[in-house]
Design an enzyme around this catalytic site. Structure first.
Site, PDB file in Angstrom:
ATOM      1  N   LYS A   1      -1.050   5.004   4.633  1.00  0.00           N
ATOM      2  CA  LYS A   1      -2.077   4.124   5.210  1.00  0.00           C
ATOM      3  C   LYS A   1      -1.876   3.990   6.720  1.00  0.00           C
ATOM      4  CE  LYS A   1      -4.278  -0.401   4.669  1.00  0.00           C
ATOM      5  NZ  LYS A   1      -5.582   0.206   4.963  1.00  0.00           N
TER       6      LYS A   1
ATOM      7  N   HIS B   1       0.823  -1.219   0.000  1.00  0.00           N
ATOM      8  CA  HIS B   1       0.000   0.000   0.000  1.00  0.00           C
ATOM      9  C   HIS B   1       0.852   1.262   0.000  1.00  0.00           C
ATOM     10  CE1 HIS B   1      -3.357  -2.656   1.118  1.00  0.00           C
ATOM     11  NE2 HIS B   1      -4.157  -1.651   0.798  1.00  0.00           N
TER      12      HIS B   1
HETATM   13  N1  LIG Z   1     -13.259  -0.730   2.085  1.00  0.00           N
HETATM   14  C1  LIG Z   1     -12.598  -0.220   1.039  1.00  0.00           C
HETATM   15  O1  LIG Z   1     -12.851  -0.528  -0.141  1.00  0.00           O
HETATM   16  C2  LIG Z   1     -11.518   0.785   1.293  1.00  0.00           C
HETATM   17  C3  LIG Z   1     -11.231   1.119   2.583  1.00  0.00           C
HETATM   18  N2  LIG Z   1     -10.310   2.093   2.831  1.00  0.00           N
HETATM   19  C4  LIG Z   1     -10.189   2.460   4.236  1.00  0.00           C
HETATM   20  O2  LIG Z   1     -10.893   3.682   4.431  1.00  0.00           O
HETATM   21  C5  LIG Z   1     -10.261   4.438   5.454  1.00  0.00           C
HETATM   22  C6  LIG Z   1      -9.924   5.829   4.918  1.00  0.00           C
HETATM   23  O3  LIG Z   1      -8.956   5.717   3.896  1.00  0.00           O
HETATM   24  P1  LIG Z   1      -8.409   7.023   3.141  1.00  0.00           P
HETATM   25  O4  LIG Z   1      -9.531   7.752   2.465  1.00  0.00           O
HETATM   26  O5  LIG Z   1      -7.256   6.582   2.338  1.00  0.00           O
HETATM   27  O6  LIG Z   1      -7.906   7.898   4.382  1.00  0.00           O
HETATM   28  P2  LIG Z   1      -7.756   9.481   4.480  1.00  0.00           P
HETATM   29  O7  LIG Z   1      -6.907   9.735   5.681  1.00  0.00           O
HETATM   30  O8  LIG Z   1      -7.347  10.046   3.172  1.00  0.00           O
HETATM   31  O9  LIG Z   1      -9.249   9.974   4.764  1.00  0.00           O
HETATM   32  C7  LIG Z   1      -9.889   9.898   5.989  1.00  0.00           C
HETATM   33  C8  LIG Z   1     -10.588  11.235   6.225  1.00  0.00           C
HETATM   34  O10 LIG Z   1     -11.385  11.126   7.398  1.00  0.00           O
HETATM   35  C9  LIG Z   1     -11.141  12.289   8.171  1.00  0.00           C
HETATM   36  N3  LIG Z   1     -11.516  12.057   9.562  1.00  0.00           N
HETATM   37  C10 LIG Z   1     -10.750  11.713  10.612  1.00  0.00           C
HETATM   38  N4  LIG Z   1     -11.488  11.639  11.730  1.00  0.00           N
HETATM   39  C11 LIG Z   1     -12.759  11.930  11.369  1.00  0.00           C
HETATM   40  C12 LIG Z   1     -13.982  12.011  12.074  1.00  0.00           C
HETATM   41  N5  LIG Z   1     -14.064  11.766  13.397  1.00  0.00           N
HETATM   42  N6  LIG Z   1     -15.108  12.335  11.394  1.00  0.00           N
HETATM   43  C13 LIG Z   1     -15.062  12.594  10.071  1.00  0.00           C
HETATM   44  N7  LIG Z   1     -13.920  12.546   9.340  1.00  0.00           N
HETATM   45  C14 LIG Z   1     -12.786  12.208   9.995  1.00  0.00           C
HETATM   46  C15 LIG Z   1      -9.667  12.555   7.963  1.00  0.00           C
HETATM   47  O11 LIG Z   1      -9.307  13.864   8.383  1.00  0.00           O
HETATM   48  P3  LIG Z   1      -7.740  14.125   8.817  1.00  0.00           P
HETATM   49  O12 LIG Z   1      -6.933  13.793   7.615  1.00  0.00           O
HETATM   50  O13 LIG Z   1      -7.741  15.581   9.165  1.00  0.00           O
HETATM   51  O14 LIG Z   1      -7.475  13.216   9.967  1.00  0.00           O
HETATM   52  C16 LIG Z   1      -9.569  12.369   6.463  1.00  0.00           C
HETATM   53  O15 LIG Z   1      -9.980  13.518   5.746  1.00  0.00           O
HETATM   54  C17 LIG Z   1      -9.064   3.604   5.894  1.00  0.00           C
HETATM   55  O16 LIG Z   1      -9.436   2.801   7.000  1.00  0.00           O
HETATM   56  C18 LIG Z   1      -8.782   2.732   4.686  1.00  0.00           C
HETATM   57  O17 LIG Z   1      -8.121   1.555   5.006  1.00  0.00           O
HETATM   58  C19 LIG Z   1      -9.642   2.725   1.837  1.00  0.00           C
HETATM   59  C20 LIG Z   1      -9.862   2.388   0.544  1.00  0.00           C
HETATM   60  C21 LIG Z   1     -10.841   1.402   0.153  1.00  0.00           C
HETATM   61  O1  LIG Z   2      -6.075   2.275   3.005  1.00  0.00           O
HETATM   62  C1  LIG Z   2      -6.231   1.925   1.810  1.00  0.00           C
HETATM   63  O2  LIG Z   2      -5.769   2.541   0.851  1.00  0.00           O
HETATM   64  C2  LIG Z   2      -7.038   0.719   1.563  1.00  0.00           C
HETATM   65  N1  LIG Z   2      -7.627   0.141   2.565  1.00  0.00           N
HETATM   66  C3  LIG Z   2      -8.432  -1.031   2.524  1.00  0.00           C
HETATM   67  C4  LIG Z   2      -7.764  -2.140   3.314  1.00  0.00           C
HETATM   68  O3  LIG Z   2      -7.160  -1.880   4.353  1.00  0.00           O
HETATM   69  O4  LIG Z   2      -7.877  -3.299   2.915  1.00  0.00           O
HETATM   70  C5  LIG Z   2      -8.800  -1.418   1.111  1.00  0.00           C
HETATM   71  C6  LIG Z   2      -7.714  -1.190   0.107  1.00  0.00           C
HETATM   72  O5  LIG Z   2      -6.696  -2.083   0.368  1.00  0.00           O
HETATM   73  C7  LIG Z   2      -7.218   0.239   0.176  1.00  0.00           C
END
Ligand SMILES: NC(=O)C1=CN([C@@H]2O[C@H](COP(=O)(O)OP(=O)(O)OC[C@H]3O[C@@H](n4cnc5c(N)ncnc54)[C@H](OP(=O)(O)O)[C@@H]3O)[C@@H](O)[C@H]2O)C=CC1
Ligand SMILES: O=C(O)C1=N[C@H](C(=O)O)C[C@H](O)C1
Length: 266
Positions: A156, A152
């Site tokens: 992350k 990744h």
């Molecule tokens: N299930 C799936 O298909 C996928 C899952 N994921 C998962 O999704 C999650 C997010 O990933 P990603 O978008 O890359 O992460 P990011 O850090 O880019 O985005 C998370 C966002 O949430 C904000 N945030 C933090 N705390 C809060 C809160 N209490 N309320 C609202 N917003 C908040 C963060 O703000 P700040 O940056 O200021 O902390 C940030 O803007 C991870 O757990 C990742 O593993 C990711 C991709 C695909």
């Molecule tokens: O954090 C990410 O980027 C992603 N998170 C999810 C995971 O933890 O499996 C899904 C994907 O791998 C992207």
């Protein structure tokens, strides 16, 4: 006319679905890497209306009008987000990772206290990623050895990834059902961490590297041959068909559903 591939048949509005029925959607983590894509996808969907986009430190009250809230935030905050949404009778579609059996039980308890409110929690909303996990589970019983390598981007928060954890659980379950013991490993001396983390007895290795998005290899080994099942995320837009499918279906589910595979004909 060219027939539409099966993956597209699964993700559009179902046959007979009335475009007059607009789903009011809120997004948590709206300024994040995935949240931005979710806002765009919901905004572009004819059968959805984006009624609230909330990020860190924004008031959750902005989501009060939502029928479904999508959460892509952080493993440390997702539980309190869920508590708020479920307490307000709002269905949730959750991509945020960090769910173990204890957390899932807590969510089941929250939903049981708020009947009629549902949650879909999926470690990966990419259709190809879901298939990769499914194929790994199918292959698991034919091989003596198996290890998982997930790769990744370096921003992350969690390791190993939710996808790798879930794949390891599915593979371990299939091996146990087939009566296969642990993968052979004669290591007696090692630097801590060299063999990765063990998830239900399956070794999982996490790589964090600039330039990557999200990738995974499941490597299965047997007598004289190796099968590698690899998935590559080339763009975060790949998660959107699965997220939209979840938004469309979550209201008709019952309580907690774990995994997008539960909504597909696998
Ligand atoms: N299930 C799936 O298909 C996928 C899952 N994921 C998962 O999704 C999650 C997010 O990933 P990603 O978008 O890359 O992460 P990011 O850090 O880019 O985005 C998370 C966002 O949430 C904000 N945030 C933090 N705390 C809060 C809160 N209490 N309320 C609202 N917003 C908040 C963060 O703000 P700040 O940056 O200021 O902390 C940030 O803007 C991870 O757990 C990742 O593993 C990711 C991709 C695909
Ligand atoms: O954090 C990410 O980027 C992603 N998170 C999810 C995971 O933890 O499996 C899904 C994907 O791998 C992207």
């Amino acid at each position: 006319m060219r027939p539409s591939p099966a993956r597209l048949r699964h993700v559009g509005p179902p046959a007979g679905y009335s475009l007059g029925r607009v789903i009011k959607v809120g997004v948590l983590g709206a300024r994040g890497r995935v949240g931005v894509e979710v806002c765009k996808a919901v905004h572009a969907a004819e059968d959805m209306e984006l009624v609230g986009a909330v990020d860190k430190d924004d008031p959750l009250d902005a989501l009060t009008d939502a029928q479904v809230v999508v959460d892509f935030t952080h493993p440390d905050v997702v539980m309190s987000n869920l508590e708020w949404c479920v307490g307000h009778g709002i269905h949730t579609v959750v991509g945020t990772t960090g769910f173990d059996a204890a957390r899932l039980d807590t969510v089941r308890g929250l939903l049981a206290a708020n009947p009629g409110t549902n949650a879909l929690i999926a470690p990966n909303f990419g259709i190809a990623a879901v298939l990769m996990m499914h194929f790994a589970q199918q292959a698991a019983r034919y091989f003596e050895s198996v290890e998982i390598v997930e790769l990744h981007h370096p921003n992350k928060a969690d390791a190993p990834s939710g996808t790798a954890r879930r794949t390891a659980e599915l593979v371990a379950e299939a091996r146990a059902k087939a009566g296969i013991g642990p993968s052979p490993d004669a290591t007696t001396s090692q630097l801590e961490g060299a063999r990765g983390a063990s998830v239900d007895g399956v070794h999982v290795h996490a790589v964090r590297l600039a330039g990557l998005i999200a990738h995974q290899e499941v490597i299965l080994g047997g007598e004289g041959e190796i099968l590698t099942i690899r998935h590559d995320t080339m763009s975060r837009s790949s998660f959107m068909p699965g997220v939209l499918l979840g938004i469309r279906r979550v209201q008709d589910l019952s309580g907690l559903t774990v995994g997008l595979d539960r909504l597909l004909d696998l």
